[in-house]
Design an enzyme around this catalytic site. Structure first.
Site, PDB file in Angstrom:
ATOM      1  N   GLU A 144      36.354  50.334  55.013  1.00 31.62           N
ATOM      2  CA  GLU A 144      37.411  51.441  55.849  1.00 31.62           C
ATOM      3  C   GLU A 144      37.126  51.778  57.046  1.00 31.62           C
ATOM      4  O   GLU A 144      36.971  52.811  57.491  1.00 31.62           O
ATOM      5  CB  GLU A 144      37.613  52.448  54.917  1.00 31.62           C
ATOM      6  CG  GLU A 144      38.085  52.334  53.620  1.00 31.62           C
ATOM      7  CD  GLU A 144      38.548  53.371  52.676  1.00 31.62           C
ATOM      8  OE1 GLU A 144      37.985  54.421  52.823  1.00 31.62           O
ATOM      9  OE2 GLU A 144      38.975  53.303  51.756  1.00 31.62           O
ATOM     10  N   GLU A 315      40.294  48.640  46.468  1.00 34.42           N
ATOM     11  CA  GLU A 315      39.837  49.952  45.612  1.00 34.42           C
ATOM     12  C   GLU A 315      41.188  50.361  44.796  1.00 34.42           C
ATOM     13  O   GLU A 315      42.096  50.805  45.773  1.00 34.42           O
ATOM     14  CB  GLU A 315      39.302  51.028  46.381  1.00 34.42           C
ATOM     15  CG  GLU A 315      37.758  50.733  46.945  1.00 34.42           C
ATOM     16  CD  GLU A 315      37.304  51.760  47.733  1.00 34.42           C
ATOM     17  OE1 GLU A 315      37.703  52.802  47.802  1.00 34.42           O
ATOM     18  OE2 GLU A 315      36.312  51.288  48.588  1.00 34.42           O
TER      19      GLU A 315
HETATM   20  C1  GAL Z   1      37.693  55.252  49.695  1.00 40.89           C
HETATM   21  C2  GAL Z   1      36.138  54.737  50.040  1.00 40.89           C
HETATM   22  C3  GAL Z   1      35.319  54.952  48.756  1.00 40.89           C
HETATM   23  C4  GAL Z   1      35.421  56.096  48.225  1.00 40.89           C
HETATM   24  C5  GAL Z   1      36.943  56.502  47.789  1.00 40.89           C
HETATM   25  C6  GAL Z   1      37.048  57.828  47.023  1.00 40.89           C
HETATM   26  O1  GAL Z   1      38.401  55.681  50.744  1.00 40.89           O
HETATM   27  O2  GAL Z   1      36.390  53.376  50.367  1.00 40.89           O
HETATM   28  O3  GAL Z   1      34.049  54.726  49.278  1.00 40.89           O
HETATM   29  O4  GAL Z   1      35.097  56.924  48.898  1.00 40.89           O
HETATM   30  O5  GAL Z   1      37.691  56.281  48.814  1.00 40.89           O
HETATM   31  O6  GAL Z   1      38.593  57.838  46.843  1.00 40.89           O
END
Ligand code: GAL
Length: 636
Positions: A144, A315
């Site tokens: 990110e 994710e």
């Molecule tokens: C994303 C990140 C992850 C984790 C997640 C939590 O932004 O890539 O590592 O922090 O959020 O929601």
């Protein structure tokens, strides 16, 4: 292609004895991919030049033996503490000059070449060890970029690099002075070495200076990423991916994505609704446990473009997150619905974040598919259900959409630098146009401003596009309905006013005056809806299609090119989209609140974001319900 599911896993967080059980359970849930390693630097290189790959070797053995394909992350988002001893000046500085300190993540400055080289060397080490290992099917570089507001850094390293960048862009200091209009307020520079970063000035810095700094900062992210791309390409044929974050706009994802094979993004619908979306209280309350019905789809379409057709959700939110002001749980069924929205937009993989909730550190309140003590959360069963759904549906394809929306990162920077009205926000404007198309049941492709061939599109939307040389002619050649404005093509690359406004050979209307309007002010439009935030006074030859109650032109037309003189509210956007579609005989739908459609090749998908049952086309969808048809046969 048949979509796949995956999960984010941190073997370094758990005792080695449970890895095999975890892996077997992942496979049993129907997951095919596992992403590991992206934050593990302190365990891979505990001290400078002392590497410990033993645990990662064993984790890869266990996961691959269970049948999982692996995405291995490079850990450059989390430089270990010792790195700071090596490079005390590697921290990013915020606009007030304060360091972004160690103790969380993303604390590095993209311009620090010492750290950039160290990150590339770590990628080399990983590439040497795993680059030809077929169990590593893809790489994720960093994590990110830009999250936590980390693109703009006002460090010494950034200042030095900015001066070099300016010299390469402008050649001579005279050219820069002319381009920036530094004669104003005696801001003339005698040398590139006199130029500072545009922070801590007494009042607003010169917009040309500020925009140049944003262009430079974006290029620094691309260069940082490229160093790792080069390290990995030389050692691996596996595909390279980055996971972008929603509504992070400070670097040009199209530029960065050109170096990668697949785009991916991190989808947290409920977090985004409360944390990074405008909207009235009623909207936020109606979608509290579902997320905005269009925010994810917008990013899916965006990343399909950034990845040149290939993209993933790296994710996927599985339950309450920890980072929004309030963190409600998804309605039952939403994890499945979000997964299907992604798949219907062409996601090759949807990967849930994370396998098991961490019992420690910053994200200990963030849900996973398992609780810290190994009990399944509701998302586990929904992931399983998506795997079953996929088995029933099989391959999902994508066709060209009838509508194109041009999205341009530098336009966001231009209007951030020179908003003129406190709430003139480029993303918000583009997203409002996008939402109106979704409410009409349309499929949308998002395209970069570098697009020149619009063959096949019936409607092209380019609201708020600041500067795009060459695009204007390409749009005119497309001979289909085009909507530009407000503010479109109204500035030069240096954020100054061009000799002719708007800077378009094809718009004949003249802009005599622009106004920004406070949020509680609306100008009613004849026939319904209103203009808010922004209004331009037009004169000239174009035919007026829509006007305010007092007769001020809002939409003008010259052939197929339409110019929008104000910022429409949702009612007016709906009218505009329906009117432009009608001109093209493009069918639109009238959908119940919260229902959204997506046509994926021959698969028609309907998704109910509402918290109540809905009825459409003879079917009933429960809250968070998903339905899908192929050849008239309902499959889901
Ligand atoms: C994303 C990140 C992850 C984790 C997640 C939590 O932004 O890539 O590592 O922090 O959020 O929601």
């Amino acid at each position: 292609m048949t979509p796949a599911l995956g999960v984010c896993y941190y073997p370094e967080h758990w005792p080695e004895e449970i890895w095999a059980r975890d892996a077997a359970r992942m496979v049993d849930t129907g997951l095919a991919w596992v992403r590991i390693g992206e934050f593990a630097w302190s365990r891979l290189e505990p001290e400078p030049d002392r590497f410990d790959f033993g645990w990662l070797d064993r984790a890869i053995d266990v996961l691959a033996d269970a049948g999982l394909r692996i995405v291995l992350g490079t850990p450059s988002a989390t430089p270990p503490r010792w790195m700071l001893k090596r490079f005390p000046d590697m921290l990013a500085l915020d606009a007030d000059g304060h360091p972004r300190r160690f103790g969380a993540r993303r604390h590095y400055c993209f311009s620090h070449t010492g750290y950039r080289d160290a990150a590339a060397r770590m990628a080399e080490q990983l590439g040497e060890r795993y680059g030809r290992d077929s169990r590593i099917a893809a790489w994720q570089i960093d994590n990110e970029y830009g999250c936590h507001d980390t693109v703009l850094s006002y460090s010494d390293a950034a200042r030095r690099a900015f001066r070099r960048w300016l010299k390469a862009r402008y050649g001579t200091i005279d050219a820069l002075n002319t381009a920036w209009g530094t004669v104003f307020w005696s801001m003339d520079y005698g040398s590139f070495d006199d130029i500072d970063l545009p922070n801590q000035t007494v009042t607003q810095p010169n917009p040309s200076h500020d925009l140049a700094f944003r262009r430079f900062s974006s290029d620094q992210v691309v260069a940082f990423n490229r160093a790792q791309v080069d390290a990995l390409r030389a050692r691996s044929d596996a595909e390279l991916i980055h996971n972008y974050m929603g509504r992070v706009l400070e670097f040009d994802h199209f530029d960065l994505g050109a170096d990668l094979d697949i785009a991916s993004w991190d989808s947290y619908p409920i977090g985004f609704l409360s944390d990074r979306l405008e909207g009235d209280a009623a909207h936020k309350s109606a979608y509290l446990q579902q997320g905005d019905p269009d925010m994810q789809a917008f990013h899916h379409d965006l990343y399909r473009a950034v990845g040149r057709g290939r993209w993933w959700v790296m994710e996927q939110q599985p339950g309450p997150v920890n980072w929004a002001p309030y963190n409600p749980a998804p309605l039952p069924g939403m994890v499945r619905l979000w997964s299907w929205e992604a798949i219907a937009h062409g996601a090759e993989t949807v990967s849930y974040f994370r396998w098991r909730q961490a019992p420690f550190a910053q994200e200990q309140m963030h849900a996973g598919l398992l609780t810290p003590d190994d009990r399944p959360t509701p998302a586990m069963a929904e992931a399983r259900q998506v795997a079953d759904d996929i088995a029933r549906i099989g391959p999902v394809t994508q066709g060209q959409s009838p509508v194109a929306l041009i999205f341009d990162y530098p336009s966001d920077w231009a209007w951030k630098v020179l908003p003129q009205g406190a709430d003139f926000d480029y993303f918000r404007l583009s997203f409002a146009a996008y939402r109106a198309c979704r409410r009409a049941g349309l499929n949308i492709d998002i395209l970069p401003a570098s697009t020149r061939d619009f063959t096949g599109y019936r409607l092209i939307l380019a609201p708020g596009l600041a500067h795009a040389p060459g695009l204007d002619d390409a749009l005119a050649r497309s001979a289909t309905s085009v909507l530009i404005g407000p503010r479109s093509l109204s500035v030069t690359a240096d954020l100054t006013i061009p000799a002719r406004r708007p800077d378009s050979a094809h718009v004949t209307a003249r802009i005599d005056q622009v106004e920004s309007l406070p949020p509680d002010h609306a100008r009613s439009v004849k026939g319904g809806g209103s203009v808010r935030h922004w209004m331009e006074t037009l004169s000239g030859a174009d035919e007026v299609q829509i006007a305010t109650d007092t007769g001020a032109p809002v939409l003008t037309r010259d052939g197929a090119l339409h110019y929008l003189a104000g910022w429409p509210d949702d009612t007016l956007w709906d009218r505009l989209i329906r009117m432009l579609c009608a001109k093209q005989d493009l069918p639109v739908q009238t959908l119940p609140d919260g229902l959204r459609l997506r046509q994926a090749g021959d698969l028609q998908v309907a998704l109910n974001y509402a918290s109540t049952e809905t009825h459409w086309n003879g079917i009933t969808l429960p809250p968070a319900g998903v339905a899908a048809w192929r050849d008239g046969k309902q499959l889901l």
